[in-house]
Design a protein around this motif. Structure first.
Motif, mmCIF file in Angstrom:
data_model
loop_
_atom_site.group_PDB
_atom_site.id
_atom_site.type_symbol
_atom_site.label_atom_id
_atom_site.label_comp_id
_atom_site.label_asym_id
_atom_site.label_seq_id
_atom_site.Cartn_x
_atom_site.Cartn_y
_atom_site.Cartn_z
ATOM 1 N N ARG A 45 -8.788 8.409 -3.799
ATOM 2 C CA ARG A 45 -7.527 9.158 -3.604
ATOM 3 C C ARG A 45 -7.253 10.076 -4.789
ATOM 4 O O ARG A 45 -6.884 11.236 -4.617
ATOM 5 C CB ARG A 45 -6.397 8.157 -3.412
ATOM 6 C CG ARG A 45 -5.020 8.737 -3.427
ATOM 7 C CD ARG A 45 -4.500 9.031 -2.030
ATOM 8 N NE ARG A 45 -3.296 9.819 -2.102
ATOM 9 C CZ ARG A 45 -2.092 9.342 -2.371
ATOM 10 N NH1 ARG A 45 -1.923 8.056 -2.556
ATOM 11 N NH2 ARG A 45 -1.050 10.150 -2.430
ATOM 12 N N LEU A 86 0.520 6.554 -6.931
ATOM 13 C CA LEU A 86 -0.627 7.439 -7.107
ATOM 14 C C LEU A 86 -0.192 8.899 -7.107
ATOM 15 O O LEU A 86 -0.733 9.717 -7.855
ATOM 16 C CB LEU A 86 -1.685 7.175 -6.040
ATOM 17 C CG LEU A 86 -2.393 5.827 -6.158
ATOM 18 C CD1 LEU A 86 -3.394 5.645 -5.014
ATOM 19 C CD2 LEU A 86 -3.072 5.664 -7.500
ATOM 20 N N ASP A 87 0.813 9.239 -6.303
ATOM 21 C CA ASP A 87 1.372 10.594 -6.339
ATOM 22 C C ASP A 87 1.950 10.891 -7.721
ATOM 23 O O ASP A 87 1.789 11.991 -8.256
ATOM 24 C CB ASP A 87 2.460 10.759 -5.278
ATOM 25 C CG ASP A 87 1.909 10.779 -3.855
ATOM 26 O OD1 ASP A 87 0.694 11.008 -3.676
ATOM 27 O OD2 ASP A 87 2.709 10.567 -2.923
ATOM 28 N N SER A 126 0.827 -1.201 0.000
ATOM 29 C CA SER A 126 0.000 0.000 0.000
ATOM 30 C C SER A 126 0.865 1.256 0.000
ATOM 31 O O SER A 126 0.550 2.229 -0.681
ATOM 32 C CB SER A 126 -0.919 -0.022 1.218
ATOM 33 O OG SER A 126 -1.658 1.168 1.293
ATOM 34 N N ALA A 127 1.960 1.247 0.743
ATOM 35 C CA ALA A 127 2.865 2.396 0.767
ATOM 36 C C ALA A 127 3.473 2.627 -0.613
ATOM 37 O O ALA A 127 3.585 3.764 -1.076
ATOM 38 C CB ALA A 127 3.960 2.181 1.812
ATOM 39 N N ARG A 129 -10.536 2.774 -3.271
ATOM 40 C CA ARG A 129 -9.535 3.599 -2.576
ATOM 41 C C ARG A 129 -8.713 4.388 -3.581
ATOM 42 O O ARG A 129 -8.442 5.576 -3.394
ATOM 43 C CB ARG A 129 -8.613 2.733 -1.717
ATOM 44 C CG ARG A 129 -7.590 3.538 -0.925
ATOM 45 C CD ARG A 129 -6.685 2.641 -0.088
ATOM 46 N NE ARG A 129 -5.723 1.924 -0.891
ATOM 47 C CZ ARG A 129 -4.532 2.429 -1.231
ATOM 48 N NH1 ARG A 129 -4.177 3.637 -0.868
ATOM 49 N NH2 ARG A 129 -3.687 1.704 -1.949
ATOM 50 N N VAL A 130 -8.315 3.751 -4.675
ATOM 51 C CA VAL A 130 -7.526 4.418 -5.712
ATOM 52 C C VAL A 130 -8.323 5.565 -6.336
ATOM 53 O O VAL A 130 -7.835 6.693 -6.451
ATOM 54 C CB VAL A 130 -7.085 3.402 -6.796
ATOM 55 C CG1 VAL A 130 -6.549 4.105 -8.027
ATOM 56 C CG2 VAL A 130 -6.042 2.448 -6.225
ATOM 57 N N ASP A 137 0.838 4.203 -2.839
ATOM 58 C CA ASP A 137 0.665 5.630 -2.580
ATOM 59 C C ASP A 137 1.681 6.459 -3.364
ATOM 60 O O ASP A 137 1.333 7.506 -3.914
ATOM 61 C CB ASP A 137 0.776 5.923 -1.087
ATOM 62 C CG ASP A 137 -0.438 5.453 -0.303
ATOM 63 O OD1 ASP A 137 -1.493 5.183 -0.921
ATOM 64 O OD2 ASP A 137 -0.328 5.353 0.935
ATOM 65 N N ASP A 138 2.915 5.993 -3.429
ATOM 66 C CA ASP A 138 3.938 6.692 -4.211
ATOM 67 C C ASP A 138 3.561 6.724 -5.686
ATOM 68 O O ASP A 138 3.741 7.739 -6.366
ATOM 69 C CB ASP A 138 5.305 6.006 -4.058
ATOM 70 C CG ASP A 138 5.889 6.179 -2.667
ATOM 71 O OD1 ASP A 138 5.435 7.081 -1.923
ATOM 72 O OD2 ASP A 138 6.802 5.409 -2.317
ATOM 73 N N ASP A 141 -8.853 -2.781 -4.277
ATOM 74 C CA ASP A 141 -8.290 -1.466 -3.976
ATOM 75 C C ASP A 141 -8.845 -0.365 -4.879
ATOM 76 O O ASP A 141 -8.483 0.797 -4.731
ATOM 77 C CB ASP A 141 -6.765 -1.499 -4.129
ATOM 78 C CG ASP A 141 -6.115 -2.456 -3.155
ATOM 79 O OD1 ASP A 141 -6.534 -2.474 -1.982
ATOM 80 O OD2 ASP A 141 -5.186 -3.178 -3.555
#
Length: 131
Positions: free
Chosen positions: A52, A19-20, A12-13, A48-49, A16-17, A45
């Motif tokens: 975000r 998705l940034d 997940s971490a 959530r994606v 997140d990178d 997911d």
């Protein structure tokens, strides 16, 4: 935490990178209608994606493409065009074959298990789970 949860948290971490990176790409090119193609293995997911991305890209339309007729590794430009997409963010494994007109950003599934600390955390989780 069980082993599956620890590994999922590490992944997940990394997501997140990625998705940034996707947010920066959309902003850089000023895309307004963003299609996110999600393979079956990442469907859990998908909400959530999309959430975000929607929060990070206010005023833009973000929508999900799942269950592609072309298979999850191929870019579903036809599906994206049905929604008037400006671009496609393709998540998961891919054959990277794309001959269409829409820009595509590929986000491959990654795992923190490739780092030394990730491997150590996974090994500790396995040992704890085995007891």
């Amino acid at each position: 935490l069980d082993l599956a949860h620890r590994c999922r948290f590490a992944a997940s971490a990394a997501m997140d990178d990625e998705l940034d990176r996707a947010v920066a790409w959309v902003k850089q090119h000023d895309f307004q209608r963003v299609s996110v193609q999600v393979p079956d293995e990442l469907l859990r997911d998908a909400v959530r994606v999309a959430s975000r991305l929607s929060q990070a890209l206010p005023g833009r339309k973000v929508f999900l493409l799942g269950d592609s007729a072309y298979g999850s590794s191929s870019v579903d430009e036809v599906g994206a065009e049905h929604y008037g997409a400006d671009c496609i963010i393709h998540m998961g494994s891919s054959d990277q074959e794309h001959a269409g007109a829409l820009p595509v950003l590929f986000i491959f599934a990654k795992s923190e298990l490739t780092s030394a600390s990730g491997l150590q955390a996974a090994a500790a989780a396995v040992k704890a789970h085995a007891r």
